[in-house]
Scaffold this motif. Structure first.
Motif, PDB file in Angstrom:
ATOM      1  N   GLU A 311       0.832  -1.206   0.000  1.00 10.37           N
ATOM      2  CA  GLU A 311       0.000   0.000   0.000  1.00 10.37           C
ATOM      3  C   GLU A 311       0.865   1.254   0.000  1.00 10.37           C
ATOM      4  O   GLU A 311       0.546   2.250  -0.673  1.00 10.37           O
ATOM      5  N   TRP A 312       1.961   1.194   0.758  1.00  9.57           N
ATOM      6  CA  TRP A 312       2.859   2.366   0.825  1.00  9.57           C
ATOM      7  C   TRP A 312       3.484   2.628  -0.537  1.00  9.57           C
ATOM      8  O   TRP A 312       3.650   3.771  -0.962  1.00  9.57           O
ATOM      9  N   SER A 313       3.870   1.521  -1.226  1.00 12.89           N
ATOM     10  CA  SER A 313       4.555   1.687  -2.528  1.00 12.89           C
ATOM     11  C   SER A 313       3.670   2.399  -3.538  1.00 12.89           C
ATOM     12  O   SER A 313       4.170   3.023  -4.481  1.00 12.89           O
ATOM     13  N   ALA A 314       2.353   2.316  -3.353  1.00  6.76           N
ATOM     14  CA  ALA A 314       1.440   2.933  -4.311  1.00  6.76           C
ATOM     15  C   ALA A 314       1.469   4.450  -4.257  1.00  6.76           C
ATOM     16  O   ALA A 314       1.070   5.119  -5.221  1.00  6.76           O
ATOM     17  N   ILE A 315       1.934   5.013  -3.140  1.00  8.23           N
ATOM     18  CA  ILE A 315       1.936   6.482  -3.015  1.00  8.23           C
ATOM     19  C   ILE A 315       3.336   7.056  -3.131  1.00  8.23           C
ATOM     20  O   ILE A 315       3.535   8.254  -2.936  1.00  8.23           O
ATOM     21  N   GLU A 316       4.319   6.188  -3.400  1.00 14.98           N
ATOM     22  CA  GLU A 316       5.697   6.651  -3.545  1.00 14.98           C
ATOM     23  C   GLU A 316       6.157   6.436  -4.981  1.00 14.98           C
ATOM     24  O   GLU A 316       5.883   5.399  -5.582  1.00 14.98           O
ATOM     25  N   LYS A 317       6.865   7.417  -5.524  1.00 14.78           N
ATOM     26  CA  LYS A 317       7.383   7.286  -6.882  1.00 14.78           C
ATOM     27  C   LYS A 317       8.786   6.691  -6.884  1.00 14.78           C
ATOM     28  O   LYS A 317       9.051   5.708  -7.560  1.00 14.78           O
ATOM     29  N   GLY A 320       8.854   3.365  -4.436  1.00 17.47           N
ATOM     30  CA  GLY A 320       7.799   2.383  -4.654  1.00 17.47           C
ATOM     31  C   GLY A 320       8.297   0.979  -4.975  1.00 17.47           C
ATOM     32  O   GLY A 320       7.822  -0.007  -4.393  1.00 17.47           O
ATOM     33  N   GLN A 324       7.717  -2.326  -2.707  1.00 16.07           N
ATOM     34  CA  GLN A 324       6.953  -3.437  -3.278  1.00 16.07           C
ATOM     35  C   GLN A 324       7.733  -4.745  -3.168  1.00 16.07           C
ATOM     36  O   GLN A 324       7.185  -5.790  -2.800  1.00 16.07           O
TER      37      GLN A 324
END
Length: 497
Positions: A311-317, A320, A324
């Motif tokens: 879930e965290w990776s989805a908001i980090e560029k 991410g 993941q």
């Protein structure tokens, strides 16, 4: 006789294709397939030659999991050369008895069936396929001969063991696997028809047959041979032996235990040790079940790391990909506990075997007490008869008796009556002396035979439990190393962010 000549290594016996699927029974009875494919307890040895060995018809194979990362491979841990050499010896087949030199024995699979019981009620039960084939060298490239097969219910195994207990009271008879699951933790089913439980019982039943077939005395028993080779008529054959008439009643055994005056100190000490060993192994299994419960929860909670990182990776560029990847490692770690605890059940079953062995040891001790008690009763009866003869000859009565009172009330016996009674007592004393000699000989022979088997069992027990504990420790080390590897991989993922 050298115990090594007929010893079946514990690791080899239990390292048998684990969790085979159950087949459909007759009349299209649908059975649940086991959730996992066949797996074996990995060998401590890293050589491929040690990964497949024959043991009385059974084969030990490393499971093809498709990925070495998914299997808790014990061989990847650091072990000493001495431990490695010891394991190679332990996984070698030893055919020290005539039966195992002639025959390979395997309990190949389990099958669920339904039918009517003795009271004409429908029931569901499990049968086990016993395969036997000649133990002969197969030329290279040739196909092995098709095995002879027959089906047996668990109750038939119980009947066989009861027969062996009665027929060979001086031998520590190998135990059967548990009829219902004991020392379970929350993930294990206590249902005796659960496929996983049935599979572990199948392995245990094969272990029982191999233990009996490797014994220098039991392996030569004709009823045991018929159990392996004759599906029809075996039950009638075992009942025709009349072994049930020789079964000692529990009341008689208890009477002997409390009334024997001169028990053999060695058997008394052995019985006490057996009680203490039973307590220790029971405690060990309870602790292991509690640890398994907690460990399962800890591993599964690690799956939350995977979810959160994903879930965290989805908001980090920029971060991410690393998050993941770390999440995937956590998911793999959480899923690995199922295979680990499945493998642990094998070691728990090895401990359970010796938990049940303690009752077999106590059975031998109880039989010794009973034989000693019967000898003491015969000696006491003989002494009483000799005292009666002395009183008749001397005319004195040492203790109060009804006959003594009768003589005083109605007068003394005539000379002819006295001589007749003395002659009858002489005959009875002679028979009593013969009986005492026979019982004494029987007692000595029992002690000699029993102690010979006890010494064999002690050596077997020490080596088996040592192997099981070492293997369990190595498995724990492997598990910890996997945890370190998972977090090391996660660290690398974080470093690349």
């Amino acid at each position: 006789m050298d115990p090594e000549a007929y010893r079946i290594p514990l690791i080899h016996i239990w390292a048998h294709n684990h969790l085979q699927p159950m087949r459909e029974g007759p009349n299209d009875i649908t059975t649940r397939a086991c959730a996992q494919q066949s797996r074996a307890v990995p060998s401590l040895s890293a050589s491929s030659a040690d990964k497949q060995q024959h043991l009385g018809g059974g084969q030990m194979m490393m499971a093809d999991s498709g990925s070495t990362e998914e299997v808790a491979v014990i061989g990847n841990t650091d072990i000493t050369s001495a431990e490695s050499e010891n394991n190679i010896i332990n996984t070698m087949v030893e055919r020290g008895t005539a039966l195992l030199r002639k025959m390979e024995i395997n309990v190949a699979e389990a099958e669920k069936r339904t039918g009517k019981n003795t009271v004409n009620m429908q029931e569901t039960y499990t049968v086990y396929l016993i395969e036997t084939r000649p133990a002969e060298t197969i030329p290279e490239g040739a196909m092995p001969a098709a095995p002879d097969t027959l089906w047996r219910r668990y109750s038939e195994f119980e009947l066989l063991r009861t027969y062996l207990l009665v027929t060979f009271p001086y031998i520590i008879i190998p135990p059967l696997p548990e009829k219902r699951a004991e020392f379970v933790w929350h993930k294990l089913s206590a249902d005796n028809l659960d496929p996983d439980f049935v599979e572990r019982r199948r392995v245990g039943l094969e272990n029982f047959l191999l233990r009996v077939a490797s014994h220098p005395v039991l392996s030569n028993d004709q009823i045991f041979f018929l159990f392996l080779t004759e599906e029809k008529g075996w039950r009638e054959a075992v009942l025709d032996t009349g072994f049930q008439d020789k079964v000692d009643s529990r009341l008689k055994s208890l009477s002997a235990m409390f009334r024997v005056k001169n028990p053999d100190k060695r058997f008394t000490a052995l019985k006490q040790y057996s009680d203490e060993l039973n307590t220790v192994i029971s405690q060990l299994l309870r602790v292991r079940a509690r640890v398994a419960d907690r460990m399962y929860g800890v591993y599964k909670v690690h799956g939350n790391y995977g979810r959160v990182f994903s879930e965290w990776s989805a908001i980090e560029k920029e971060m991410g990909d690393g998050l993941q990847s770390a999440g995937h490692h956590m998911d793999t770690y959480a899923a690995s506990i199922d295979d680990i605890l499945e493998e642990e059940e094998h070691y728990a079953d090895q401990l359970k075997e010796y938990l049940f062995y303690t009752d077999a040891v106590r059975s031998v001790c109880r039989k010794n007490e009973l034989i000693q008690y019967e000898l003491e009763m015969e000696v006491q009866d003989l002494a009483h008869k000799k005292q009666q003869k002395e009183e008749l000859l001397t005319g004195t009565v040492r203790i109060f008796s009804l006959k003594g009172m009768t003589s005083k009330l109605f007068g003394q016996e005539s000379q002819e009556q006295r001589e007749s009674r003395v002659a009858a007592l002489d005959q009875s004393i002679h028979e009593g002396e013969e009986t005492v000699l026979q019982k004494n000989k029987e007692c000595k022979e029992f002690v000699r035979s029993a102690w010979e088997d006890i010494e064999r069992f002690k050596e077997q027990k020490d080596k088996d439990l040592r192997e099981a504990l070492i293997s369990y420790a190595i498995m724990q080390i492997s598990m910890c190393k996997k945890g370190i590897q998972v977090w090391s991989n996660a660290k690398e993922c974080f470093n690349k962010m």
